[in-house]
Structures are given as structure tokens and as C-alpha cells.
Write a protein that holds these residues in place. Structure first.
Motif, PDB file in Angstrom:
ATOM      1  N   ASP A 111       0.844  -1.203   0.000  1.00 37.82           N
ATOM      2  CA  ASP A 111       0.000   0.000   0.000  1.00 37.82           C
ATOM      3  C   ASP A 111       0.877   1.250   0.000  1.00 37.82           C
ATOM      4  O   ASP A 111       0.591   2.221  -0.686  1.00 37.82           O
ATOM      5  CB  ASP A 111      -0.857  -0.046   1.268  1.00 37.82           C
ATOM      6  N   SER A 112       1.937   1.220   0.807  1.00 31.74           N
ATOM      7  CA  SER A 112       2.903   2.322   0.790  1.00 31.74           C
ATOM      8  C   SER A 112       4.259   1.790   1.250  1.00 31.74           C
ATOM      9  O   SER A 112       4.341   0.782   1.966  1.00 31.74           O
ATOM     10  CB  SER A 112       2.442   3.480   1.683  1.00 31.74           C
ATOM     11  N   ASP A 114       7.787   3.845   2.439  1.00 28.05           N
ATOM     12  CA  ASP A 114       8.405   5.172   2.614  1.00 28.05           C
ATOM     13  C   ASP A 114       9.679   5.082   3.429  1.00 28.05           C
ATOM     14  O   ASP A 114       9.752   4.321   4.398  1.00 28.05           O
ATOM     15  CB  ASP A 114       7.440   6.107   3.366  1.00 28.05           C
ATOM     16  N   GLU A 164       1.479  -2.805   9.310  1.00 27.44           N
ATOM     17  CA  GLU A 164       2.608  -1.863   9.150  1.00 27.44           C
ATOM     18  C   GLU A 164       3.881  -2.526   9.668  1.00 27.44           C
ATOM     19  O   GLU A 164       3.902  -3.078  10.765  1.00 27.44           O
ATOM     20  CB  GLU A 164       2.316  -0.596   9.960  1.00 27.44           C
ATOM     21  N   ASP A 185       7.982  -2.301  -4.694  1.00 26.56           N
ATOM     22  CA  ASP A 185       7.325  -1.018  -4.956  1.00 26.56           C
ATOM     23  C   ASP A 185       5.831  -1.097  -4.625  1.00 26.56           C
ATOM     24  O   ASP A 185       5.276  -2.201  -4.492  1.00 26.56           O
ATOM     25  CB  ASP A 185       7.498  -0.659  -6.442  1.00 26.56           C
ATOM     26  N   VAL A 186       5.229   0.067  -4.527  1.00 31.74           N
ATOM     27  CA  VAL A 186       3.788   0.153  -4.253  1.00 31.74           C
ATOM     28  C   VAL A 186       3.033  -0.643  -5.324  1.00 31.74           C
ATOM     29  O   VAL A 186       3.365  -0.580  -6.509  1.00 31.74           O
ATOM     30  CB  VAL A 186       3.338   1.629  -4.256  1.00 31.74           C
TER      31      VAL A 186
END
Ligand SMILES: Cc1cc2nc3c(=O)[nH]c(=O)nc-3n(C[C@H](O)[C@H](O)[C@H](O)COP(=O)(O)OP(=O)(O)OC[C@H]3O[C@@H](n4cnc5c(N)ncnc54)[C@H](O)[C@@H]3O)c2cc1C
Ligand code: FES
Length: 350
Positions: A111-112, A114, A164, A185-186
Motif C-alpha cells: 500500500d505504501s 516510505d 505496518e 514497490d507500491v
């Protein structure tokens, strides 16, 4: 694939286990909870006696399972696979108030992803179905090339469909350098299983809580803090987060906000290298200053094996007994090769 039956004593549970499956995996998937920590033959926590039958001992570290223990019929069940029906003597001790959640396989979509601090990435996965887990537990990610790596869950069970994770890059690391920090990657699909581990929040322990983490050892502690917050506080919590420099204090704003709006939470960053306007020093050193006597607390330590060992020593020096200390060592392949951090005392909880 040939399947054998494992009888787990003293509870007498009978569990099917394939020849390509580990004894621990079969038990956890059937909801029979046996002690374990690293799940890759390094720490020795899952050592069990094989009372009857044949096992392939698998990739058990020679430091975690000594030659004499092998001769006496012990096995590390996180890597041992059955070669016949087995009788295994296990220590099935689940603490009151701690849920037992059978291990399941999941598919996750990124989903993300970072960069939240130098060499630290936050990976958020949307799962195909909710995962039930206890705050503090971890998942095993399937890594390209047929590897698996454990990562602690930083989110809470209140939304088990979104997981997470916090990952620190290891030089030449298969999962991190070679995948999460390069090609992942996303939108990518990955597979994982969970939940694993004994390092989880004990809700019925009412003493003030010390959460002691270094680097991405923050992840399971963040899950605990958020879980306590979602349930209205009710525990007095002090969190130490050790990192080398101020840039490494990821999620600082989240913890500072929580500290400002609650009367139960204290946030103490511990910077080992930077001169800054806060306190400097490693977690064990600051802890020793703040708590010359730590008796009456319950502590959860998580991070590199060196940090965990030093923090453990600081707590014991401050008269906190091992029964009040829970630990999660982030063992990696280098620790495994060195065999350096096997904890042999049965008093020390993982
Ligand atoms: C229960 C548990 C929970 C964990 N949770 C987290 C978490 O939430 N976040 C996190 O960042 N990490 C966590 N870890 C650590 C994580 O699982 C990985 O070990 C870490 O990310 C490194 O994986 P890798 O595949 O990138 O590196 P690996 O390929 O495993 O290599 C790690 C390092 O060892 C070196 N190395 C490899 N083989 C050898 C050898 N034979 N001899 C000497 N050196 C060698 C590599 O060059 C590299 O620097 C956890 C570990 C455990 C046990
Ligand atoms: S859980 Fe089996 S050796 Fe660590």
C-alpha cells in the motif's frame, strides 16, 4: 507429500505434519502454542524433547542445539521436520489474557513504502483477509529466492487487514538491500504468514510498563502503545527509543503528540551519537540513570541482540527480575553465523 502425526505431550494433542513442514509450523497452524522466538534455528527458545520417532534436525545452529543435546533427543522444532510419527514434549504455557491465534498464510499488496529515517523503511501491506495477532508479534515475509524473514508488526489488531512493518537496511542483506530497498514497490503483491512469537503485550499485568527499543525495535513497541491508546490507556507507559542520531527518530511526532494529549504515556528518545538539545546516551545508560531501582515495573525490550543484552543487564542490576522482563532479539544471518547470542537461562523470557 507424506504426512505424519505428532502427539504433543503433556496435553496429548495430535497434529498432522507434512515431511516438508516444521514441527512448530504444524503446531502453530493447529492453534497448539509452543514457545518460539526467532523461527530460524538461532535462539534455542523452541528446544523440545523428541520422546519417540525420527526427525530431520534441519538447519539448527550448532550453538543453539549442542551435540550432546542432539544425542539426548532434543530438537529445535522451528527447523525440525518429521520423518515418522512423533511424540514431542512441549511446554504449552500461555499467559492469562494473551490470545492464541493460529498461524495462517496471507497475500498482501504493498500500500505504501516510505523512507522514514536513514536506512529505515515503513512498509504498509493491505492483506487479503484480517490477521488476528497480539500486539508485539511478528510475521514471516516470503522473500524472492525462497527465503523468509521475520518482521514485527507495528500496527494493531483493531484493523488486522492492514499491517505496518519497519525495516532497517542491512548491507548486502537478501530481504532488505536486495529487495525492500531496491526492487519492491507500491502495488506489488507479496505473501506472508503469521502471527508468530511470544513477545507480546500482557494486558493483565498492571505494573508500570517500560518499553525499551533501539532502531526498528520500535515496531512491536509502537503496536503495544497504540493498542493501549485504542483501549483508553489504563497502563502507565514509558517508551525509550534508542537511535544513533536525531534523524533516526522516526514516528517522533506521533509519540510527542500522544505524550501531550495523555496522562499515561512518556516518550524518551535516546541518541547515542548526536549532540542535540535532548539527552544523549544509549538506552541502557539512560535507563540506569532514570531507574536505579526498577522493581515493580514490567519491561519489554526489543532491538539488536547487543542492545537487548545490555538493557537486560541494566534492568537486572536495577533489581527487576527476569520474570518481569520480555525480550525480542532481532537476530539476523550474521548473528546466526556467529552463534553469539543464544540465551541459555530458562529464566529469561522471549
Ligand atoms: C523475531 C524477529 C523479528 C524481527 N523484526 C524486525 C523488524 O521489525 N524490523 C527489522 O528491521 N528487522 C527485524 N528483524 C531482523 C530481520 O528479520 C532480518 O534479519 C534483517 O532485516 C536482515 O535481513 P536481510 O535478509 O536483509 O539480511 P541477511 O541476508 O539475513 O543478512 C544480514 C546481514 O548478515 C550478513 N551475513 C549474511 N550471511 C552471513 C554469514 N554467513 N556470516 C556473516 N555475515 C553474514 C549480511 O551481509 C547482512 O549484513 C527481526 C528478527 C527477528 C528474529
Ligand atoms: S525459535 Fe527455534 S531456535 Fe529460535
Amino acid at each position: 507429500m507424506v504426512t505424519h502425526t505428532i502427539r504433543v505431550e503433556p496435553i496429548g494433542a495430535e497434529i498432522p505434519c507434512r515431511e516438508d513442514q516444521t514441527v512448530l509450523d504444524a503446531c502453530l497452524r493447529e492453534g497448539v502454542w509452543l514457545p518460539h522466538a526467532c523461527t530460524h534455528g538461532t535462539c534455542g527458545t523452541c528446544k523440545a524433547q523428541i520422546l519417540d520417532g525420527e526427525v530431520d534436525l534441519g538447519d539448527a545452529s550448532p550453538y543453539a542445539l549442542l551435540e550432546s543435546e542432539r544425542d539426548d533427543g532434543a530438537a529445535l522444532i522451528c527447523v525440525a521436520q518429521p520423518r515418522s510419527d512423533l511424540v514431542v514434549e512441549g511446554e504449552v504455557d500461555v499467559d492469562e489474557g494473551v490470545g492464541v491465534h493460529p498461524v495462517r498464510d496471507f497475500r498482501g499488496r504493498v500500500d505504501s513504502l516510505d523512507e522514514v529515517a536513514p536506512d529505515v523503511r515503513r512498509l504498509v501491506l493491505a492483506l487479503d483477509r484480517p490477521m488476528m495477532f497480539n500486539p508485539g508479534q511478528y510475521v514471516l515475509l516470503d522473500v524472492p529466492g525462497g527465503h523468509q524473514r521475520p518482521y514485527s508488526i507495528a500496527s494493531t489488531p483493531s484493523n488486522g487487514k492492514v499491517i505496518e512493518l519497519h525495516l532497517k537496511r542491512s548491507d548486502n542483506g537478501v530481504a532488505t538491500d536486495g529487495w525492500v530497498f531496491s526492487t519492491l514497490d507500491v502495488g506489488h503483491e507479496i505473501t506472508l504468514s503469521g502471527p508468530y512469537g511470544r513477545f507480546s503485550f500482557r494486558p493483565l499485568r498492571t505494573q508500570p510498563i517500560l518499553l525499551l527499543g533501539s532502531g526498528t525495535g520500535l515496531a512491536p513497541l509502537k503496536s503495544m502503545v497504540r493498542h493501549i491508546d485504542e483501549n483508553g490507556g489504563g497502563h502507565h507507559v514509558t517508551l525509550y527509543h534508542g537511535v544513533p542520531t536525531e534523524a533516526g527518530l522516526y514516528d517522533r511526532e506521533f509519540f510527542e503528540d500522544l505524550e501531550a494529549r495523555s496522562d499515561w504515556f512518556t516518550y524518551r528518545p535516546a541518541l547515542s551519537r548526536d549532540d542535540w538539545n535532548g539527552r544523549s546516551g544509549r538506552v541502557p545508560a539512560l535507563l540506569a540513570e532514570d531507574y536505579p531501582r526498577a522493581g515493580g515495573h514490567v519491561a519489554y525490550i526489543c532491538g539488536s541482540p547487543d542492545m537487548v543484552a545490555d538493557t537486560m543487564k541494566a534492568l537486572m542490576k536495577a533489581r527487576l527480575f527476569p520474570r518481569d522482563i520480555y525480550r525480542e532479539d532481532f537476530f539476523d544471518s550474521a548473528d546466526r553465523a556467529a552463534g553469539a547470542h543464544v540465551v541459555r537461562s530458562p529464566l529469561i523470557r522471549r
